[in-house]
Design a protein around this motif. Structure first.
Motif, PDB file in Angstrom:
ATOM      1  N   LEU A  76      -2.277 -16.840 -61.272  1.00  0.00           N
ATOM      2  CA  LEU A  76      -2.926 -16.039 -60.817  1.00  0.00           C
ATOM      3  C   LEU A  76      -2.433 -14.508 -60.907  1.00  0.00           C
ATOM      4  O   LEU A  76      -1.514 -14.475 -61.079  1.00  0.00           O
ATOM      5  CB  LEU A  76      -3.163 -16.332 -59.079  1.00  0.00           C
ATOM      6  CG  LEU A  76      -3.556 -17.740 -58.798  1.00  0.00           C
ATOM      7  CD1 LEU A  76      -3.515 -17.897 -57.176  1.00  0.00           C
ATOM      8  CD2 LEU A  76      -5.187 -17.763 -59.047  1.00  0.00           C
ATOM      9  N   ILE A  85      -5.066 -18.963 -54.263  1.00  0.00           N
ATOM     10  CA  ILE A  85      -4.114 -20.273 -54.415  1.00  0.00           C
ATOM     11  C   ILE A  85      -4.663 -21.219 -53.812  1.00  0.00           C
ATOM     12  O   ILE A  85      -4.722 -22.525 -54.785  1.00  0.00           O
ATOM     13  CB  ILE A  85      -2.749 -19.808 -53.552  1.00  0.00           C
ATOM     14  CG1 ILE A  85      -2.049 -18.808 -54.171  1.00  0.00           C
ATOM     15  CG2 ILE A  85      -2.050 -20.983 -53.695  1.00  0.00           C
ATOM     16  CD1 ILE A  85      -0.721 -18.738 -54.183  1.00  0.00           C
ATOM     17  N   MET A  96       5.072 -17.318 -59.751  1.00  0.00           N
ATOM     18  CA  MET A  96       3.855 -18.338 -59.654  1.00  0.00           C
ATOM     19  C   MET A  96       4.261 -19.681 -58.934  1.00  0.00           C
ATOM     20  O   MET A  96       3.460 -19.886 -57.676  1.00  0.00           O
ATOM     21  CB  MET A  96       3.093 -18.755 -60.841  1.00  0.00           C
ATOM     22  CG  MET A  96       1.615 -19.367 -60.814  1.00  0.00           C
ATOM     23  SD  MET A  96       0.536 -18.483 -59.641  1.00  0.00           S
ATOM     24  CE  MET A  96      -0.466 -19.526 -58.812  1.00  0.00           C
ATOM     25  N   ASN A 106      -4.034 -18.062 -69.789  1.00  0.00           N
ATOM     26  CA  ASN A 106      -4.625 -19.025 -69.034  1.00  0.00           C
ATOM     27  C   ASN A 106      -5.390 -20.196 -69.747  1.00  0.00           C
ATOM     28  O   ASN A 106      -5.446 -21.304 -69.853  1.00  0.00           O
ATOM     29  CB  ASN A 106      -5.341 -18.663 -67.951  1.00  0.00           C
ATOM     30  CG  ASN A 106      -4.223 -18.189 -66.698  1.00  0.00           C
ATOM     31  OD1 ASN A 106      -3.076 -18.484 -66.731  1.00  0.00           O
ATOM     32  ND2 ASN A 106      -4.928 -17.476 -65.816  1.00  0.00           N
ATOM     33  N   VAL A 122       3.379 -20.315 -49.985  1.00  0.00           N
ATOM     34  CA  VAL A 122       2.112 -20.483 -49.403  1.00  0.00           C
ATOM     35  C   VAL A 122       2.142 -21.712 -48.686  1.00  0.00           C
ATOM     36  O   VAL A 122       1.749 -22.077 -47.388  1.00  0.00           O
ATOM     37  CB  VAL A 122       1.005 -20.097 -50.373  1.00  0.00           C
ATOM     38  CG1 VAL A 122      -0.298 -20.604 -49.528  1.00  0.00           C
ATOM     39  CG2 VAL A 122       1.093 -18.680 -51.097  1.00  0.00           C
ATOM     40  N   ARG A 182      -4.722 -20.090 -41.990  1.00  0.00           N
ATOM     41  CA  ARG A 182      -5.965 -20.220 -41.615  1.00  0.00           C
ATOM     42  C   ARG A 182      -6.303 -19.943 -39.879  1.00  0.00           C
ATOM     43  O   ARG A 182      -5.730 -20.937 -39.455  1.00  0.00           O
ATOM     44  CB  ARG A 182      -6.757 -21.460 -42.112  1.00  0.00           C
ATOM     45  CG  ARG A 182      -8.170 -21.487 -42.465  1.00  0.00           C
ATOM     46  CD  ARG A 182      -8.692 -22.620 -43.109  1.00  0.00           C
ATOM     47  NE  ARG A 182      -7.863 -23.363 -43.670  1.00  0.00           N
ATOM     48  CZ  ARG A 182      -7.397 -23.424 -44.962  1.00  0.00           C
ATOM     49  NH1 ARG A 182      -7.933 -22.509 -45.771  1.00  0.00           N
ATOM     50  NH2 ARG A 182      -6.485 -24.330 -45.438  1.00  0.00           N
ATOM     51  N   GLU A 188     -12.352 -19.713 -45.375  1.00  0.00           N
ATOM     52  CA  GLU A 188     -11.214 -18.929 -45.583  1.00  0.00           C
ATOM     53  C   GLU A 188     -10.421 -19.445 -46.928  1.00  0.00           C
ATOM     54  O   GLU A 188      -8.989 -19.434 -46.711  1.00  0.00           O
ATOM     55  CB  GLU A 188     -10.224 -18.473 -44.494  1.00  0.00           C
ATOM     56  CG  GLU A 188     -11.178 -17.893 -43.363  1.00  0.00           C
ATOM     57  CD  GLU A 188     -10.491 -17.605 -42.178  1.00  0.00           C
ATOM     58  OE1 GLU A 188      -9.070 -17.441 -42.130  1.00  0.00           O
ATOM     59  OE2 GLU A 188     -10.800 -17.682 -41.225  1.00  0.00           O
ATOM     60  N   LEU A 202       5.620 -18.749 -55.345  1.00  0.00           N
ATOM     61  CA  LEU A 202       4.353 -18.232 -54.410  1.00  0.00           C
ATOM     62  C   LEU A 202       3.614 -19.522 -53.974  1.00  0.00           C
ATOM     63  O   LEU A 202       3.351 -19.630 -52.794  1.00  0.00           O
ATOM     64  CB  LEU A 202       3.610 -17.262 -55.131  1.00  0.00           C
ATOM     65  CG  LEU A 202       2.571 -16.378 -54.757  1.00  0.00           C
ATOM     66  CD1 LEU A 202       3.383 -15.480 -53.507  1.00  0.00           C
ATOM     67  CD2 LEU A 202       1.669 -15.665 -55.522  1.00  0.00           C
ATOM     68  N   ASN A 203       3.402 -20.262 -55.028  1.00  0.00           N
ATOM     69  CA  ASN A 203       2.693 -21.577 -54.404  1.00  0.00           C
ATOM     70  C   ASN A 203       3.243 -22.255 -53.457  1.00  0.00           C
ATOM     71  O   ASN A 203       2.892 -22.825 -52.266  1.00  0.00           O
ATOM     72  CB  ASN A 203       2.464 -22.549 -55.625  1.00  0.00           C
ATOM     73  CG  ASN A 203       1.173 -23.173 -55.670  1.00  0.00           C
ATOM     74  OD1 ASN A 203       0.485 -23.162 -54.639  1.00  0.00           O
ATOM     75  ND2 ASN A 203       0.351 -23.455 -56.685  1.00  0.00           N
ATOM     76  N   ARG A 209       1.798 -22.230 -44.557  1.00  0.00           N
ATOM     77  CA  ARG A 209       0.904 -22.984 -43.844  1.00  0.00           C
ATOM     78  C   ARG A 209       1.271 -24.353 -43.162  1.00  0.00           C
ATOM     79  O   ARG A 209       0.543 -24.905 -42.443  1.00  0.00           O
ATOM     80  CB  ARG A 209      -0.230 -23.080 -44.580  1.00  0.00           C
ATOM     81  CG  ARG A 209      -0.704 -21.746 -45.156  1.00  0.00           C
ATOM     82  CD  ARG A 209      -2.022 -21.960 -46.319  1.00  0.00           C
ATOM     83  NE  ARG A 209      -2.258 -20.294 -46.514  1.00  0.00           N
ATOM     84  CZ  ARG A 209      -3.053 -20.064 -47.459  1.00  0.00           C
ATOM     85  NH1 ARG A 209      -3.419 -20.910 -48.342  1.00  0.00           N
ATOM     86  NH2 ARG A 209      -3.366 -18.785 -47.649  1.00  0.00           N
ATOM     87  N   ILE A 269      -7.180 -27.931 -59.738  1.00  0.00           N
ATOM     88  CA  ILE A 269      -6.164 -28.713 -60.343  1.00  0.00           C
ATOM     89  C   ILE A 269      -6.359 -29.881 -59.799  1.00  0.00           C
ATOM     90  O   ILE A 269      -6.438 -30.988 -60.720  1.00  0.00           O
ATOM     91  CB  ILE A 269      -4.488 -28.366 -59.929  1.00  0.00           C
ATOM     92  CG1 ILE A 269      -4.289 -26.847 -60.615  1.00  0.00           C
ATOM     93  CG2 ILE A 269      -3.556 -29.225 -60.280  1.00  0.00           C
ATOM     94  CD1 ILE A 269      -3.025 -26.456 -60.071  1.00  0.00           C
ATOM     95  N   VAL A 308      -4.763 -26.250 -66.622  1.00  0.00           N
ATOM     96  CA  VAL A 308      -5.093 -25.908 -65.201  1.00  0.00           C
ATOM     97  C   VAL A 308      -4.018 -25.720 -64.200  1.00  0.00           C
ATOM     98  O   VAL A 308      -3.660 -24.767 -63.551  1.00  0.00           O
ATOM     99  CB  VAL A 308      -6.239 -26.705 -64.574  1.00  0.00           C
ATOM    100  CG1 VAL A 308      -5.711 -28.194 -64.146  1.00  0.00           C
ATOM    101  CG2 VAL A 308      -6.596 -26.035 -63.462  1.00  0.00           C
ATOM    102  N   GLU A 309      -2.839 -26.992 -64.104  1.00  0.00           N
ATOM    103  CA  GLU A 309      -1.929 -26.532 -63.347  1.00  0.00           C
ATOM    104  C   GLU A 309      -0.872 -25.556 -63.863  1.00  0.00           C
ATOM    105  O   GLU A 309       0.149 -25.402 -63.042  1.00  0.00           O
ATOM    106  CB  GLU A 309      -1.062 -28.286 -63.135  1.00  0.00           C
ATOM    107  CG  GLU A 309      -0.375 -28.677 -64.504  1.00  0.00           C
ATOM    108  CD  GLU A 309      -1.530 -29.453 -65.251  1.00  0.00           C
ATOM    109  OE1 GLU A 309      -2.834 -29.300 -64.898  1.00  0.00           O
ATOM    110  OE2 GLU A 309      -0.985 -30.576 -65.666  1.00  0.00           O
ATOM    111  N   ARG A 366      -1.708 -22.619 -64.951  1.00  0.00           N
ATOM    112  CA  ARG A 366      -2.178 -21.273 -65.193  1.00  0.00           C
ATOM    113  C   ARG A 366      -1.871 -20.148 -64.000  1.00  0.00           C
ATOM    114  O   ARG A 366      -1.288 -20.578 -63.032  1.00  0.00           O
ATOM    115  CB  ARG A 366      -3.826 -21.349 -64.959  1.00  0.00           C
ATOM    116  CG  ARG A 366      -4.308 -22.031 -66.168  1.00  0.00           C
ATOM    117  CD  ARG A 366      -6.128 -22.118 -65.967  1.00  0.00           C
ATOM    118  NE  ARG A 366      -6.394 -23.158 -66.771  1.00  0.00           N
ATOM    119  CZ  ARG A 366      -7.563 -23.900 -66.620  1.00  0.00           C
ATOM    120  NH1 ARG A 366      -8.275 -23.985 -65.731  1.00  0.00           N
ATOM    121  NH2 ARG A 366      -7.893 -24.895 -67.865  1.00  0.00           N
TER     122      ARG A 366
END
Lengths: 82, 363
Positions: free
Chosen positions: B193, A40, B257, B183, B264, B236, A36, B260-261, B268, A47, B188-189, B191
């Motif tokens: 979504l 993100i 962004m 992007n 999240v 999860r 899953e 949001l990161n 979690r 990264i 990469v760090e 970019r």
């Protein structure tokens, strides 16, 4: 010189999803299907993979990193072609 | 940080002042309504009789006239300090010292800081493995309790809220093209979504439709004076939580962004703040890549609207009379029919689509 690409990929995965540490990874199955992993998680995985391997990974290569087997093959190829 | 039955949340202090007295010590349990600490507001006289250990009995409700606000997280008054290169909260430092643990032997949490839970986990793991398996623990998250919290919210929603649903297929091709270009020139760090511009577009749409942003209380709609979009975030094998990003409409895409990161990550690892859990004014649920094309969401009470996005997938679409493959996303708006009608929801979706069609305008 043989680098431990599998170790690099696993470390990157477990650092974005620490609760998975120690889980068995099916090399052919995508991380998304097995664990899953969402967008993100996946971005953070890329990264970390990029940092650990020193490879700049363009966005169009993301589909090549979706399973353990593919990600290891990708790192081998990119490192080898340097 | 306070551990509650809904998981561990950070209690914020909304008033400036001096932390005069901590009433509930780290590790102690306190009943709902019990003051945790006293904050002396600037210019306020010091309390005459500091509460002694003896008067602080379980269940006793203090209602001091001089207390500026009863709740305070220890970390808010004394931010993590750096000592010998280890970032550790003062409470965790004390806790570790009590158990004769060397902070340098402890692993930091995902935020790079050693908090109480890291110390706790080290103690639980025993001296041999102290600090070894700390990252595995999603502290503060109890799957059973999370399931019960979800059950309570959705049961209430389906019992009390007469939902209506309207769906619109939105062509995300311009957005995905714009994002890919953006992007491509970024490390990469940095970019993005598509969730970030989507969140911004949803927030801007609620700004345009204030009659859909708020709560339904005591038989009437109460508009909110700010836009705090709750994001459904999956944990999860556990469930999901919908913490809010405060003043979502005021943030640019890069900030969203980052937030949001962070949200999240903290969802979690069980580090959400009370305001994030209680101050949402509308909700966005985004199924994401390779999931399903659409979903009919359940409103998070007492809110009156939720926006649900299916995956983005290449499908046939008619453009200027020709059938072409486009990146399409089905967006479903669920509204509380006591507060608005389907037509209003459809107008909302039309506005959202126009924003998503012109990404350069919201970026």
């Amino acid at each position: 010189m043989t680098e431990d690409f599998e170790g690099v990929v696993k470390d990157a995965l477990f650092s974005v999803a620490p609760d998975l540490e120690g889980e068995k990874i099916d090399p052919d199955k995508t991380f998304r299907d097995q664990f899953e992993i969402d967008s993100i998680d996946f971005l953070n995985f890329v990264i970390r993979l990029s940092k650990a391997s020193g490879i700049d990974i363009p966005e169009e290569d993301y589909p090549e990193l979706e399973s353990l087997q593919d990600a290891v093959a990708y790192l081998c190829r990119r490192k080898g072609s340097k | 940080m306070v551990e509650t039955q809904k998981g561990a949340i950070e209690i914020e202090a909304f008033q400036d002042g001096i932390l005069e007295e901590v009433l509930v010590k780290p590790g102690e349990e306190a009943p709902v309504g019990c003051p945790l600490a006293y904050i002396r507001a600037p210019g306020e006289a010091a309390r005459e009789e500091p509460t002694t250990e003896k008067t602080k009995t379980e269940g006793e409700i203090h209602s001091p006239q001089t207390a500026a606000t009863p709740k305070l997280a220890p970390s808010a008054a004394a931010p993590p300090s750096s000592q010998r290169g280890v970032r550790m909260t003062p409470a965790a430092r004390r806790f570790a010292a009590e158990h004769q643990l060397d902070p340098r032997a402890l692993k930091t949490g995902t935020d790079g800081v050693i908090g109480l839970r890291e110390v706790e986990a080290a103690i639980e793991a025993g001296p041999k493995s102290a600090g070894l398996e700390l990252n595995k623990r999603a502290a503060g998250i109890d799957p059973g309790q999370m399931r019960r919290a979800i059950a309570a919210a959705v049961t209430r929603a389906n019992r009390e809220i007469p939902h209506y649903y309207v769906t619109l297929t939105i062509d995300m091709t311009p957005m995905m093209h714009w994002l890919a270009l953006r992007n491509a020139e970024r490390a990469v760090e940095h970019r993005l979504l598509y969730a970030a511009p989507l969140l911004r577009a949803v927030a801007l749409s609620f700004a345009k439709f204030p009659d859909l942003n708020g709560t339904f209380e005591n038989g009437a709609f109460v508009p909110a004076d700010r836009i705090n979009i709750g994001m459904a975030i999956a944990v999860r094998r556990c469930g999901l939580i919908t913490p809010a990003i405060l003043d979502t409409d005021q943030q640019d895409i890069d900030t969203l962004m980052t937030k949001l990161n962070d949200l999240v990550d903290r969802t979690r690892t069980g580090r959400l703040r009370s305001s994030e859990l209680s101050m949402g004014t509308a909700t966005l649920t985004n199924l994401g890549d390779r999931t399903a094309d659409s979903l009919l969401p359940i409103i998070f009470p007492p809110q009156v609207a939720i926006v649900a996005c299916g995956q983005i997938r290449a499908r046939p679409w008619v453009v200027q009379g020709e059938v072409v493959a486009r990146q399409l996303m089905d967006v479903t708006f669920a509204g509380d029919h006591r507060a608005s009608d389907g037509r209003r929801g459809a107008q909302f979706l039309g506005h959202l689509a126009s924003l998503l069609h012109t990404p350069e305008d919201i970026g």
